[in-house]
Design a protein around this motif. Sequence first.
Motif, mmCIF file in Angstrom:
data_model
loop_
_atom_site.group_PDB
_atom_site.id
_atom_site.type_symbol
_atom_site.label_atom_id
_atom_site.label_comp_id
_atom_site.label_asym_id
_atom_site.label_seq_id
_atom_site.Cartn_x
_atom_site.Cartn_y
_atom_site.Cartn_z
ATOM 1 N N ASN A 323 0.713 -1.325 -0.111
ATOM 2 C CA ASN A 323 0.212 -0.187 0.239
ATOM 3 C C ASN A 323 0.848 1.258 0.249
ATOM 4 O O ASN A 323 0.553 2.264 -0.661
ATOM 5 C CB ASN A 323 -1.200 0.095 1.188
ATOM 6 C CG ASN A 323 -1.870 -1.043 1.141
ATOM 7 O OD1 ASN A 323 -2.319 -1.397 0.134
ATOM 8 N ND2 ASN A 323 -2.582 -1.260 2.172
ATOM 9 N N ALA A 326 2.776 1.752 -3.427
ATOM 10 C CA ALA A 326 1.555 2.052 -4.417
ATOM 11 C C ALA A 326 1.158 3.413 -4.402
ATOM 12 O O ALA A 326 1.124 4.167 -5.368
ATOM 13 C CB ALA A 326 0.501 1.114 -4.401
ATOM 14 N N ARG A 330 1.750 6.528 -6.862
ATOM 15 C CA ARG A 330 0.608 7.417 -7.330
ATOM 16 C C ARG A 330 1.007 8.903 -7.013
ATOM 17 O O ARG A 330 0.625 9.690 -7.798
ATOM 18 C CB ARG A 330 -0.771 6.913 -6.489
ATOM 19 C CG ARG A 330 -1.859 7.524 -6.704
ATOM 20 C CD ARG A 330 -3.110 6.610 -6.174
ATOM 21 N NE ARG A 330 -2.843 6.075 -4.913
ATOM 22 C CZ ARG A 330 -3.514 6.306 -3.708
ATOM 23 N NH1 ARG A 330 -4.137 7.620 -3.783
ATOM 24 N NH2 ARG A 330 -3.331 5.792 -2.581
ATOM 25 N N THR A 371 7.889 -3.910 -15.387
ATOM 26 C CA THR A 371 6.877 -4.967 -14.915
ATOM 27 C C THR A 371 6.632 -5.950 -16.340
ATOM 28 O O THR A 371 6.289 -7.022 -16.171
ATOM 29 C CB THR A 371 5.580 -4.677 -14.504
ATOM 30 O OG1 THR A 371 6.085 -3.474 -13.634
ATOM 31 C CG2 THR A 371 4.880 -5.377 -13.682
ATOM 32 N N PHE A 446 5.701 -4.587 -9.312
ATOM 33 C CA PHE A 446 4.338 -4.850 -9.275
ATOM 34 C C PHE A 446 3.711 -3.849 -8.537
ATOM 35 O O PHE A 446 2.516 -3.000 -8.854
ATOM 36 C CB PHE A 446 3.948 -6.257 -8.528
ATOM 37 C CG PHE A 446 2.523 -6.686 -8.461
ATOM 38 C CD1 PHE A 446 1.872 -6.820 -9.427
ATOM 39 C CD2 PHE A 446 1.997 -6.546 -7.193
ATOM 40 C CE1 PHE A 446 0.350 -6.774 -9.466
ATOM 41 C CE2 PHE A 446 0.857 -6.913 -6.933
ATOM 42 C CZ PHE A 446 -0.199 -6.980 -8.008
ATOM 43 N N TRP A 447 4.010 -3.500 -7.326
ATOM 44 C CA TRP A 447 3.516 -2.354 -6.409
ATOM 45 C C TRP A 447 3.332 -1.025 -6.938
ATOM 46 O O TRP A 447 2.374 -0.395 -7.252
ATOM 47 C CB TRP A 447 3.947 -2.312 -4.982
ATOM 48 C CG TRP A 447 3.787 -3.636 -4.113
ATOM 49 C CD1 TRP A 447 2.813 -4.375 -4.108
ATOM 50 C CD2 TRP A 447 4.745 -3.895 -3.282
ATOM 51 N NE1 TRP A 447 2.972 -5.125 -3.094
ATOM 52 C CE2 TRP A 447 4.197 -5.135 -2.528
ATOM 53 C CE3 TRP A 447 6.135 -3.656 -2.754
ATOM 54 C CZ2 TRP A 447 4.903 -5.745 -1.630
ATOM 55 C CZ3 TRP A 447 6.617 -4.336 -1.937
ATOM 56 C CH2 TRP A 447 6.175 -5.283 -1.147
ATOM 57 N N ARG A 450 0.590 -1.189 -9.518
ATOM 58 C CA ARG A 450 -0.700 -0.914 -8.933
ATOM 59 C C ARG A 450 -0.923 0.538 -8.406
ATOM 60 O O ARG A 450 -1.963 0.859 -8.577
ATOM 61 C CB ARG A 450 -0.295 -1.672 -7.435
ATOM 62 C CG ARG A 450 -1.739 -2.233 -7.002
ATOM 63 C CD ARG A 450 -1.902 -3.098 -5.870
ATOM 64 N NE ARG A 450 -2.061 -2.234 -4.520
ATOM 65 C CZ ARG A 450 -1.605 -2.521 -3.492
ATOM 66 N NH1 ARG A 450 -1.098 -3.512 -3.300
ATOM 67 N NH2 ARG A 450 -1.770 -1.818 -2.230
ATOM 68 N N TRP A 453 -2.127 2.118 -11.707
ATOM 69 C CA TRP A 453 -3.456 1.490 -11.838
ATOM 70 C C TRP A 453 -4.404 2.540 -10.866
ATOM 71 O O TRP A 453 -5.360 3.148 -11.278
ATOM 72 C CB TRP A 453 -3.652 0.257 -11.484
ATOM 73 C CG TRP A 453 -5.156 -0.294 -11.457
ATOM 74 C CD1 TRP A 453 -5.919 -0.737 -10.467
ATOM 75 C CD2 TRP A 453 -6.122 -0.504 -12.401
ATOM 76 N NE1 TRP A 453 -6.949 -1.060 -10.869
ATOM 77 C CE2 TRP A 453 -7.341 -0.711 -12.023
ATOM 78 C CE3 TRP A 453 -6.082 0.045 -13.984
ATOM 79 C CZ2 TRP A 453 -8.269 -0.861 -12.904
ATOM 80 C CZ3 TRP A 453 -7.082 -0.091 -14.806
ATOM 81 C CH2 TRP A 453 -8.275 -0.607 -14.282
ATOM 82 N N GLU A 454 -3.813 2.833 -9.657
ATOM 83 C CA GLU A 454 -4.650 3.529 -8.891
ATOM 84 C C GLU A 454 -4.863 4.876 -9.095
ATOM 85 O O GLU A 454 -5.675 5.711 -8.917
ATOM 86 C CB GLU A 454 -4.040 3.352 -7.206
ATOM 87 C CG GLU A 454 -4.310 2.193 -6.598
ATOM 88 C CD GLU A 454 -3.434 2.029 -5.269
ATOM 89 O OE1 GLU A 454 -2.817 3.148 -4.922
ATOM 90 O OE2 GLU A 454 -3.734 0.926 -4.693
#
Lengths: 473, 346
Positions: A323, A326, A330, A371, A446-447, A450, A453-454
Amino acid sequence: MSQWIPMLTHVVEAISIIAIVSMLVQSLIYTVQLLFAGLALKNRPPTTRVAQLWQRYVDVAPPISIIAPAYNEEATIVESVNALLALHYPEYEVLVVNDGSRDRTLEVLQQAFEVVPVERYHDLPVEHAPIRGLYASPKFPRLLVIDKENGGGKADAMNAGISLTRSPLFCVIDADTLLEPDALIRVVRPFIEEPQETVGVGGTIRIANGCTVDHGRIVDVRLPRNFLALVQIVEYLRAFLMGRLGLSQMGCVLIVSGAFGLFKRTTAVEVGGFSHNTVGEDMEMVVKMHRLMRDRGQPYRITYIAEPVSWTEAPENLRDLGNQRARWQRGTLEVFFKHKDMLLNPKYGRIGMYAMTTVFIVDVVGPLFETLGLIIIPLFWALGMLSAPYLLALTAVAFIFGVFLSTATLILEEIELRRFPKARHLAIIAFVAVLENFGYRQLCSFWRLRGWWEFLRKKKSWGAMSRKGFQSS
Amino acid sequence: MKVLNSIWFTSLFMAMVSVGILLLLVFLRLFSTFIVRRRARRRKDVVRLFLGDEPSASAGQARYSKDLITAVSMEMIQMVRGEEKERFVNRARLLGVDKHLRGRLRLGGPRARLESAEALGAFHDETTFERLRVALDDSSPDVRLAAALSLAAAHQAPDVAHVVERLRLGTEEDSLLVVSLFRSIAEDRPEQIRNLIEDPAVEPLVKAAAVEALAGTGDYTLVPSISALAVAADSNDPTLPRYLRALAALGHPAAAEAVVDGLQRDNVNVLIAAARTAGTIGLTDCAPRLAELLEHENWWLRFRAGEALLRLGPVARETLMQKAVDGSPRAQEAALAILAEQGGPR
């Protein structure tokens, strides 16, 4: 079907090459930073003893307000505030911002420090949720507790602190940041040496997991037993002693961490304080400052110095760490896209031409290619669709370069800070620096994906992190 | 195939270098741990030698490194004051510390030179002063400033104009430590610092540092000069608020003209400094203007004006209370909050 296979193989090869080139370009960027970090180390001033610093600065050190946001911190707040009240600095105040905690944070503060409601005429120069009350006590004249409605993030709490501060400089920290007693008197140096130009200074943040804490002070530095915490030690060393030190030497610091940073209040107010619409509010504050000063053509300095050290608690489980990473990703993307006009814009000098370009390569497109490469290369190689010895060889270079950078960072640590007391600690850290390349780095990619994506989904929340608390003596 | 081999070779080379570095670091740490322990033991011996009956250079240097003796001596010297400090400095001299520091100031790297320039401030003898004077031309601005501070602390600073020129004050050097430097010099030669204020050729930043340094001396005779500078300064001159703050530190009513003038300027930073100074000095005649400034859009100005009114005695306080009742909403808020903050009636 068979005629598609060669074409698919070419596409896969092309993607793989892009991924590896991206990794190699990133490695090149890190090499440049490493070289500049080495240069910074060569030019650093001597580490002066606190007594001498005190003697030198006592008459000229500008007052500082420490802004400590607190949200549901009833368990640790008293210890943290006591530690803050015992720092070595001539003139400072501690502004604890109770950001609408749902627990007993305010009551605990009232009981421990006997603070009572007071009035303090204050400005509202930056945006934040309403302040419900101010509390102080004659027994602790340095302390002011600001009780406010929850504003949905740390930026809001820090802005409330900015509104209340009457000092020319303010220091932002996290609720779980432990400042070393001499951190303030060391971090203020650029503001004394170049008072006209300096607008922001960051110090080093280290991982406190495993260390023994007594009354808010690190009294015994040890390594954590948790692998994730260990690997984060390596990461933090790399980020601060290589990344920020190198970027600072280049005049390209883009992040002064919200966990420990010192800012000039007037400049922070001029840029509107910390932004609410991003989780990368600390990075954005710095980018906004760069933009403002360069738009005005005014000489300025935003810098990082290694000696002032603060300690923080790192997440120890995959969920929290994921979290956090990510969210960082972000935040970086939000700031980058908000200020994308600075990219390769000569008007913004080295910030536009180098720093923003670095962010673009490392943080914007980097995670995507990494990735993609991580998934496609092994998959198609296993399927026999990719016979590419070159790809494997280049991948190996990229991996081993990661190890090389980590080891080089350890040299900087040994020269500059040397906070690990035993050789055994160093050996373990060195081993982890190798180990992180097999699994952990891929997980980080990967994080970060993510986080992308967020970002695309415009997620705004911070996400909760379960805290274990510091290990008391 | 050659290229492929080279790539693998590069990887292998980097891997070997990395492993080599890691092993070397661990080995060096093990070695340095041993050195640190030995140094800690020796440090105790040096402390004993330092505090013993008659330390001598030959006795010390025969057994311990000069760097260790110097480090321990300087730590000890920095811990004490007065006669004890003098005694420790003499002991350090006997151990050859000053000579070692002078050598490092001449030939060391920038870090060593800076450390030495600072440490030599404790040794008050002509050889050291001479070495420090030479260091005023050092290539490093930090070393130059440290040397000047050491000389000033020993009441040996050269002529101020000379210091300004050699340290490139106001052009390349604008550290706040310049104020400390001028303050030290002003203890012996206030007229030289004063000349900086009155010399029109001096850079404004240097002037402002000089004014701040002198303000701390409490020399009231400076008030007319600083006032004149303040009155003559342009509203947008960044040094004008510093002049006004210096007048506040001196706290003499002869600054009234400059303060009244400052309160009429159109630069908000000047107004803020003037309002604060009016309150500090107690210029009751300024009360009506301060009351007007409570209406100003700038928060800091309203705060300083209100704070000043509170300090100006019962009549001005009455004005503030009146503003709390019939001022504009902005002035009312300021007056009420400032009165409440100071424990007054709401």
